[in-house]
Design a protein around this motif. Structure first.
Motif, PDB file in Angstrom:
ATOM      1  N   LYS A 144      13.702  10.080 -14.279  1.00 38.56           N
ATOM      2  CA  LYS A 144      12.811  10.537 -13.208  1.00 38.56           C
ATOM      3  C   LYS A 144      11.898   9.393 -12.739  1.00 38.56           C
ATOM      4  O   LYS A 144      11.588   9.291 -11.549  1.00 38.56           O
ATOM      5  N   LEU A 145      11.493   8.552 -13.677  1.00 40.15           N
ATOM      6  CA  LEU A 145      10.652   7.403 -13.343  1.00 40.15           C
ATOM      7  C   LEU A 145      11.407   6.423 -12.448  1.00 40.15           C
ATOM      8  O   LEU A 145      10.875   5.943 -11.434  1.00 40.15           O
ATOM      9  N   ILE A 146      12.657   6.129 -12.802  1.00 39.54           N
ATOM     10  CA  ILE A 146      13.484   5.233 -11.974  1.00 39.54           C
ATOM     11  C   ILE A 146      13.695   5.848 -10.598  1.00 39.54           C
ATOM     12  O   ILE A 146      13.625   5.152  -9.570  1.00 39.54           O
ATOM     13  N   ASN A 147      13.946   7.157 -10.542  1.00 37.03           N
ATOM     14  CA  ASN A 147      14.083   7.848  -9.253  1.00 37.03           C
ATOM     15  C   ASN A 147      12.830   7.680  -8.407  1.00 37.03           C
ATOM     16  O   ASN A 147      12.910   7.483  -7.189  1.00 37.03           O
ATOM     17  N   SER A 148      11.683   7.761  -9.048  1.00 40.71           N
ATOM     18  CA  SER A 148      10.409   7.618  -8.335  1.00 40.71           C
ATOM     19  C   SER A 148      10.258   6.207  -7.754  1.00 40.71           C
ATOM     20  O   SER A 148       9.776   6.039  -6.630  1.00 40.71           O
ATOM     21  N   LEU A 149      10.674   5.212  -8.516  1.00 39.84           N
ATOM     22  CA  LEU A 149      10.636   3.824  -8.023  1.00 39.84           C
ATOM     23  C   LEU A 149      11.581   3.652  -6.831  1.00 39.84           C
ATOM     24  O   LEU A 149      11.237   3.025  -5.830  1.00 39.84           O
ATOM     25  N   VAL A 150      12.773   4.242  -6.954  1.00 39.83           N
ATOM     26  CA  VAL A 150      13.794   4.128  -5.894  1.00 39.83           C
ATOM     27  C   VAL A 150      13.320   4.793  -4.609  1.00 39.83           C
ATOM     28  O   VAL A 150      13.407   4.204  -3.526  1.00 39.83           O
ATOM     29  N   LEU A 183       4.473   5.866  -5.034  1.00 41.49           N
ATOM     30  CA  LEU A 183       4.783   5.908  -6.458  1.00 41.49           C
ATOM     31  C   LEU A 183       3.786   6.781  -7.224  1.00 41.49           C
ATOM     32  O   LEU A 183       4.172   7.559  -8.105  1.00 41.49           O
ATOM     33  N   LEU A 184       2.514   6.685  -6.875  1.00 41.18           N
ATOM     34  CA  LEU A 184       1.491   7.505  -7.538  1.00 41.18           C
ATOM     35  C   LEU A 184       1.766   8.994  -7.313  1.00 41.18           C
ATOM     36  O   LEU A 184       1.679   9.799  -8.253  1.00 41.18           O
ATOM     37  N   PHE A 187       0.837  -1.205   0.000  1.00 41.87           N
ATOM     38  CA  PHE A 187       0.000   0.000   0.000  1.00 41.87           C
ATOM     39  C   PHE A 187       0.874   1.259   0.000  1.00 41.87           C
ATOM     40  O   PHE A 187       0.653   2.189  -0.788  1.00 41.87           O
ATOM     41  N   LEU A 188       1.872   1.263   0.858  1.00 41.09           N
ATOM     42  CA  LEU A 188       2.769   2.411   0.996  1.00 41.09           C
ATOM     43  C   LEU A 188       3.524   2.665  -0.306  1.00 41.09           C
ATOM     44  O   LEU A 188       3.643   3.813  -0.763  1.00 41.09           O
ATOM     45  N   PHE A 189       4.029   1.590  -0.906  1.00 37.38           N
ATOM     46  CA  PHE A 189       4.791   1.715  -2.160  1.00 37.38           C
ATOM     47  C   PHE A 189       3.914   2.275  -3.280  1.00 37.38           C
ATOM     48  O   PHE A 189       4.339   3.177  -4.019  1.00 37.38           O
ATOM     49  N   ILE A 190       2.700   1.769  -3.405  1.00 32.41           N
ATOM     50  CA  ILE A 190       1.802   2.209  -4.484  1.00 32.41           C
ATOM     51  C   ILE A 190       1.428   3.682  -4.323  1.00 32.41           C
ATOM     52  O   ILE A 190       1.490   4.459  -5.289  1.00 32.41           O
ATOM     53  N   ILE A 191       1.062   4.084  -3.093  1.00 30.10           N
ATOM     54  CA  ILE A 191       0.693   5.487  -2.837  1.00 30.10           C
ATOM     55  C   ILE A 191       1.889   6.402  -3.094  1.00 30.10           C
ATOM     56  O   ILE A 191       1.767   7.453  -3.729  1.00 30.10           O
TER      57      ILE A 191
END
Length: 428
Positions: free
Chosen positions: A128-134, A60-61, A54-58
């Motif tokens: 920026k997308l990879i940074n967001s995942l990290v 990342l969004l 839940f934390l990861f999805i929120i």
């Protein structure tokens, strides 16, 4: 030893307490307090089974929305590294002849990393997308670490609270070189608090810290922190093992660093990952006129000098009386004023600045409460976090600072503030 540790904890607490009177935008802090209290009670009531997911999805969004919507300019060193990465993808190595990379060739680690990603998808948005995942994964580790050190409920509250700290979201688009190292440092802390000490563990930690150092030369703080922590907690029963594990950590770290630097040197780049101007950060960091921040005036004087070491010695002699006050000013900027370099072109810029500053003020207050010494410290792993924080305070007291350097520092702050929340709940 216990008495010495207790005295050091008091010194750390008192120093941190001195930050509070210098808070900016106190009115925003007062307005945000009710919102924080509401969020606290809301997240306590929500029952979520797979909280990490839940934390990861929120997270990342939120980050995806930010990198799409926020107009953040890549500037300064990061713009230089981005252009070098783009050139490297095209096979153009002319950037290695630039003054910047000849002087600070250790920055090439981040260039190589970004070039590898751009080789996969040649779009800045992909970085920026990879940074967001990290950074989303980093929040999961904040939860996992605090869950191990404190109560589950408190860990959920604190990790969820990190979602609303806006500065890290901004850094995803700046393309800073701090994001993966920060995730690695969290992984190292997680391993230390979860695993039993053994040779394999310390080899893995040494390897991880070497990788982090390749991207940003900051791992030495964590190496020293682990060494000091091991020496403080050593006993007659385990001293042989502790010395063996610590030695293995240092050896692994040095060997892997040497191998990585050698591989880069024998590659077409033909450059060693070193700092060819070791006195610069100290010269800039001891500038009372500029509060230890980067400035073009110091840069011009320093790099046009034939004797940079003598220049640094002269500055220390000239500024020695001002240094204690300078150190305090630097720590205030570093820990409590990230708004210095927030540059967002959207109309929401002022709102972001006010929220970020007010929210950070609340977090730092909780951080100071968490540092209040306790003779009956139940979890000794908290001592490791305090040692690393104290080392960071010591390091940045003398070298150049920037508000964005606080990214990793504030992660450490969030790892400690559950201690404050539980203290307040108990009425300690």
């Amino acid at each position: 030893m216990k008495k010495f540790i207790y005295i050091c904890e008091w010194l750390l607490f008192i120093f941190s307490l001195l930050l509070i009177p210098f808070f900016k935008d106190k009115l925003s802090t007062i307005i945000i307090i009710p919102i924080c209290i509401l969020l606290y009670y809301l997240i306590r009531k929500i029952n979520i089974k797979h909280y990490s997911i839940f934390l990861f999805i929120i997270a990342l969004l939120i980050r995806l929305i930010s990198i799409i919507y926020l107009k953040v300019e890549v500037t300064d060193d990061f713009k230089m590294m981005l252009e070098a990465s783009k050139s490297l993808v095209k096979g153009n190595l002319s950037f290695t002849n630039l003054w910047y990379f000849k002087t600070f060739s250790y920055q090439l680690g981040h260039v190589l990393y970004q070039a590898l990603l751009l080789k996969i998808v040649n779009k800045v948005f992909f970085l920026k997308l990879i940074n967001s995942l990290v950074t989303s994964l980093s929040i999961v580790f904040i939860y996992k670490i605090t869950k191990k050190l404190y109560k589950e409920e408190t860990a959920r509250v604190v990790s969820f609270a990190y979602l609303f700290y806006l500065y890290p979201i901004y850094l995803n688009s700046v393309l800073t070189n701090q994001l993966i190292p920060a995730l690695i440092y969290l992984l190292v802390i997680y391993l230390i608090i979860n695993k039993e000490n053994n040779i394999k563990l310390y080899i893995i930690i040494g390897l991880l810290l070497s990788i982090a150092n390749f991207l940003r030369t900051e791992s030495i703080v964590f190496i020293l922190g682990i060494i000091i922590y091991n020496l403080i907690t050593i006993t007659k029963k385990n001293y042989k093992n502790i010395l063996k594990y610590t030695s293995m950590l240092v050896i692994t770290y040095l060997v892997v660093n040497t191998i990585i630097s050698s591989l880069v040197y024998i590659s077409p780049i033909k450059t060693k990952l070193v700092n060819n101007s070791p006195y610069w950060k100290f010269y800039c960091g001891l500038s009372d006129k500029h509060n230890g921040l980067y400035n073009e005036e110091d840069q011009s004087v320093f790099f046009n000098s034939n004797n940079q070491k003598e220049l640094l010695i002269d500055r220390i002699k000239e500024e020695n009386i001002k240094i204690p006050i300078l150190i305090l000013k630097k720590e205030v900027i570093l820990w409590t004023q990230t708004n210095y370099d927030l540059r967002i072109k959207n109309n929401i810029n002022d709102l972001v600045l006010k929220w970020n500053q007010g929210y950070l003020n609340i977090i730092i207050i909780l951080f100071v409460i968490s540092l209040f010494p306790n003779k009956n410290l139940k979890n000794k792993k908290l001592l490791l976090l305090k040692i690393i924080i104290a080392l960071y305070i010591g390091v940045y007291a003398f070298i150049e600072i920037s508000p964005r350097y606080a990214y990793i520092l504030h992660i450490l702050v969030f790892l400690l503030i559950p201690n404050a929340i539980e203290k307040l709940k108990r009425g300690d």
